[in-house]
Each structure stands twice: as structure tokens, then as C-alpha cells.
Scaffold this active site. Structure first.
Site, PDB file in Angstrom:
ATOM      1  N   HIS A 111      52.071  88.609  51.716  1.00 12.95           N
ATOM      2  CA  HIS A 111      50.817  88.729  50.968  1.00 12.95           C
ATOM      3  C   HIS A 111      51.026  89.582  49.706  1.00 12.95           C
ATOM      4  O   HIS A 111      50.576  89.210  48.620  1.00 12.95           O
ATOM      5  CB  HIS A 111      49.768  89.363  51.895  1.00 12.95           C
ATOM      6  CG  HIS A 111      48.428  89.573  51.288  1.00 12.95           C
ATOM      7  ND1 HIS A 111      47.324  88.819  51.621  1.00 12.95           N
ATOM      8  CD2 HIS A 111      47.988  90.475  50.382  1.00 12.95           C
ATOM      9  CE1 HIS A 111      46.279  89.262  50.936  1.00 12.95           C
ATOM     10  NE2 HIS A 111      46.641  90.266  50.178  1.00 12.95           N
TER      11      HIS A 111
ATOM     12  N   HIS B 288      51.001  88.715  45.481  1.00 15.20           N
ATOM     13  CA  HIS B 288      50.261  89.466  44.448  1.00 15.20           C
ATOM     14  C   HIS B 288      51.154  89.790  43.249  1.00 15.20           C
ATOM     15  O   HIS B 288      50.715  89.738  42.106  1.00 15.20           O
ATOM     16  CB  HIS B 288      49.764  90.805  45.021  1.00 15.20           C
ATOM     17  CG  HIS B 288      48.442  90.754  45.710  1.00 15.20           C
ATOM     18  ND1 HIS B 288      47.291  90.313  45.085  1.00 15.20           N
ATOM     19  CD2 HIS B 288      48.068  91.144  46.948  1.00 15.20           C
ATOM     20  CE1 HIS B 288      46.262  90.429  45.932  1.00 15.20           C
ATOM     21  NE2 HIS B 288      46.713  90.924  47.084  1.00 15.20           N
TER      22      HIS B 288
ATOM     23  N   CYS C 240      41.873  89.948  51.958  1.00 12.11           N
ATOM     24  CA  CYS C 240      42.437  90.649  50.800  1.00 12.11           C
ATOM     25  C   CYS C 240      41.381  91.567  50.214  1.00 12.11           C
ATOM     26  O   CYS C 240      40.221  91.163  50.077  1.00 12.11           O
ATOM     27  CB  CYS C 240      42.886  89.638  49.750  1.00 12.11           C
ATOM     28  SG  CYS C 240      43.568  90.401  48.268  1.00 12.11           S
TER      29      CYS C 240
ATOM     30  N   GLY D 138      47.728  97.082  53.009  1.00 11.20           N
ATOM     31  CA  GLY D 138      48.664  96.903  51.910  1.00 11.20           C
ATOM     32  C   GLY D 138      47.923  96.975  50.592  1.00 11.20           C
ATOM     33  O   GLY D 138      46.696  96.809  50.557  1.00 11.20           O
TER      34      GLY D 138
ATOM     35  N   GLN E 181      46.521  94.719  41.847  1.00  8.12           N
ATOM     36  CA  GLN E 181      45.158  94.913  42.348  1.00  8.12           C
ATOM     37  C   GLN E 181      44.475  96.126  41.721  1.00  8.12           C
ATOM     38  O   GLN E 181      43.271  96.282  41.806  1.00  8.12           O
ATOM     39  CB  GLN E 181      45.163  95.084  43.878  1.00  8.12           C
ATOM     40  CG  GLN E 181      45.611  93.832  44.607  1.00  8.12           C
ATOM     41  CD  GLN E 181      45.531  94.029  46.108  1.00  8.12           C
ATOM     42  OE1 GLN E 181      46.453  94.543  46.724  1.00  8.12           O
ATOM     43  NE2 GLN E 181      44.423  93.620  46.709  1.00  8.12           N
TER      44      GLN E 181
HETATM   45  O1  GNR Z   1      44.034  95.061  54.234  1.00  2.00           O
HETATM   46  C1  GNR Z   1      44.537  93.936  54.228  1.00  2.00           C
HETATM   47  N1  GNR Z   1      44.569  93.235  55.379  1.00  2.00           N
HETATM   48  C2  GNR Z   1      45.315  92.086  55.539  1.00  2.00           C
HETATM   49  C3  GNR Z   1      45.079  91.333  56.672  1.00  2.00           C
HETATM   50  C4  GNR Z   1      45.784  90.195  56.890  1.00  2.00           C
HETATM   51  C5  GNR Z   1      46.760  89.814  55.995  1.00  2.00           C
HETATM   52  C6  GNR Z   1      46.991  90.539  54.853  1.00  2.00           C
HETATM   53  C7  GNR Z   1      46.281  91.678  54.629  1.00  2.00           C
HETATM   54  S1  GNR Z   1      46.609  92.616  53.219  1.00  2.00           S
HETATM   55  C8  GNR Z   1      45.056  93.361  52.980  1.00  2.00           C
HETATM   56  C9  GNR Z   1      45.113  94.369  51.861  1.00  2.00           C
HETATM   57  C10 GNR Z   1      45.409  93.670  50.559  1.00  2.00           C
HETATM   58  O2  GNR Z   1      44.597  93.022  49.955  1.00  2.00           O
HETATM   59  N2  GNR Z   1      46.629  93.772  50.115  1.00  2.00           N
HETATM   60  O3  GNR Z   1      46.981  93.149  48.997  1.00  2.00           O
HETATM   61 NI    NI Z   2      45.596  91.449  48.833  1.00  2.00          NI
END
Ligand code: GNR
Ligand code: NI
Length: 170
Positions: free
Chosen positions: A133, A137, A91, A46, A51
Site C-alpha cells: 500500500h 503511494h 487509506c 502506515g 499523503q
Molecule cells: O491505516 C491504514 N490501514 C490500512 C489497512 C489495510 C491496508 C492498508 C492500510 S494503510 C492505512 C494507512 C494509510 O493510508 N497508509 O498509507
Molecule cells: Ni494510504
């Protein structure tokens, strides 16, 4: 297409609260393509606009194994959630750290796609976790906000040290 720079905690731009996407035009579509390219390159499942230093209320996700299920969420909102559980989370803006947080296992959300067409979708497990998540953000939140101050301080020090090292060797 371009790979964008991903900001790292504690960059203050990660704390910006986003404003609704209103212009669904070619520039938005091109930015969304760049977000996907940046996310896949990282690699991550994601990526939220804050970001990469943007404040439009949108995020992209792809939780499939073969990068075959790209999802664009413009102006997303959660309709319902169920079954809180404790899961491991990371993240891209907090590199090299993972921790346990409480998330809902299933949810339904509403959003608009890159053309501004509204849709609803159900999500569970990793995708549901990712929706929560990314929505955090978009309100300036990070999963580490759920951890203790002491842990957050340790992470801040670790990242500052890593940034200094990167500076020295560049
Ligand atoms: O790549 C990502 N892996 C992830 C793993 C567990 C819970 C949430 C995430 S999101 C993260 C990418 C990211 O920072 N998205 O904002
Ligand atoms: Ni994140």
C-alpha cells in the site's frame, strides 16, 4: 514534533511520483518523527510522504498492536512476493471507505533506515499489505485505483460532499 495535515483524494499531490531520499540528515529525521506522530494520531498503520505533501521516497509503518514496532522505509523496493489474496483495505487519504483488493500475503523488501543504512525485511499479512500500500503511494498510486471507475466516482462524490459539509460547519 508536529501533526501534519493528511491530504484527501482527489488531491493532485497524492499523484506525485516521489524521488529517492539522498540527504539523511537531522531535517529528514525530524520529518520522519512528524510522520510517525501523524500516523499514530490518525490512527493508522502506515503513512507515505505524498499523503502529507512531500515527495521524498519514504514511508513509515507500525502494524503492531501496541505501537512498539516502528518501521522507516526510505527508498523501499520489493524483492519477492508470494501468494496473492483478496483483503480488505482502507487509506487515511480516502476516509470512511474500505474495499477488497488483491495483495500478496508474503514478501521481502529492501530499504534504508533514517540514517541511510540499508536493510532487508520479510513481511506477511497486514505488514506485507501495508508495504504494498505504501509503495503504491510513493508512485502516486492509491488502492482505489484497483476498483472500478464507478466506485471511484462514488467515493469522489462522497468525499466532496463531506468536505462541503465540513466547510459549512467551520
Ligand atoms: O491505516 C491504514 N490501514 C490500512 C489497512 C489495510 C491496508 C492498508 C492500510 S494503510 C492505512 C494507512 C494509510 O493510508 N497508509 O498509507
Ligand atoms: Ni494510504
Amino acid at each position: 514534533m508536529a501533526i501534519l495535515e493528511i491530504l484527501h483524494f482527489p488531491d493532485p499531490r497524492l499523484r506525485e511520483i516521489t524521488t529517492p531520499v539522498t540527504q539523511f540528515d537531522a531535517a529528514l529525521s525530524s520529518f520522519i518523527d512528524d510522520m510517525f506522530e501523524t500516523m499514530y494520531d490518525a490512527p493508522g498503520v502506515g503513512l507515505a510522504s505524498t499523503q502529507v505533501g512531500d515527495t521524498r521516497r519514504l514511508a513509515v509503518m507500525d502494524c503492531s498492536d501496541d505501537k512498539s514496532q516502528p518501521i522507516v522505509m526510505c527508498n523501499p523496493r520489493i524483492l519477492w512476493t508470494e501468494e496473492a489474496e483478496t483483503v480488505d483495505e482502507g487509506c487515511l487519504s480516502v476516509p470512511d471507505h474500505y474495499d477488497r483488493v488483491t495483495r500478496y500475503r508474503r514478501l521481502r523488501f529492501a530499504a534504508e533506515d533514517r540514517d541511510g543504512t540499508p536493510y532487508e525485511m520479510g513481511a506477511e499479512d497486514l505488514l506485507a499489505q501495508c508495504v504494498q500500500h505504501e509503495l503504491a503511494h510513493l508512485d502516486g498510486g492509491l488502492y482505489i485505483d484497483k476498483l472500478s471507475r464507478l466506485k471511484r466516482q462514488r467515493i469522489r462524490r462522497k468525499l466532496a460532499k463531506a468536505a462541503r459539509r465540513a466547510e459549512e460547519t467551520s
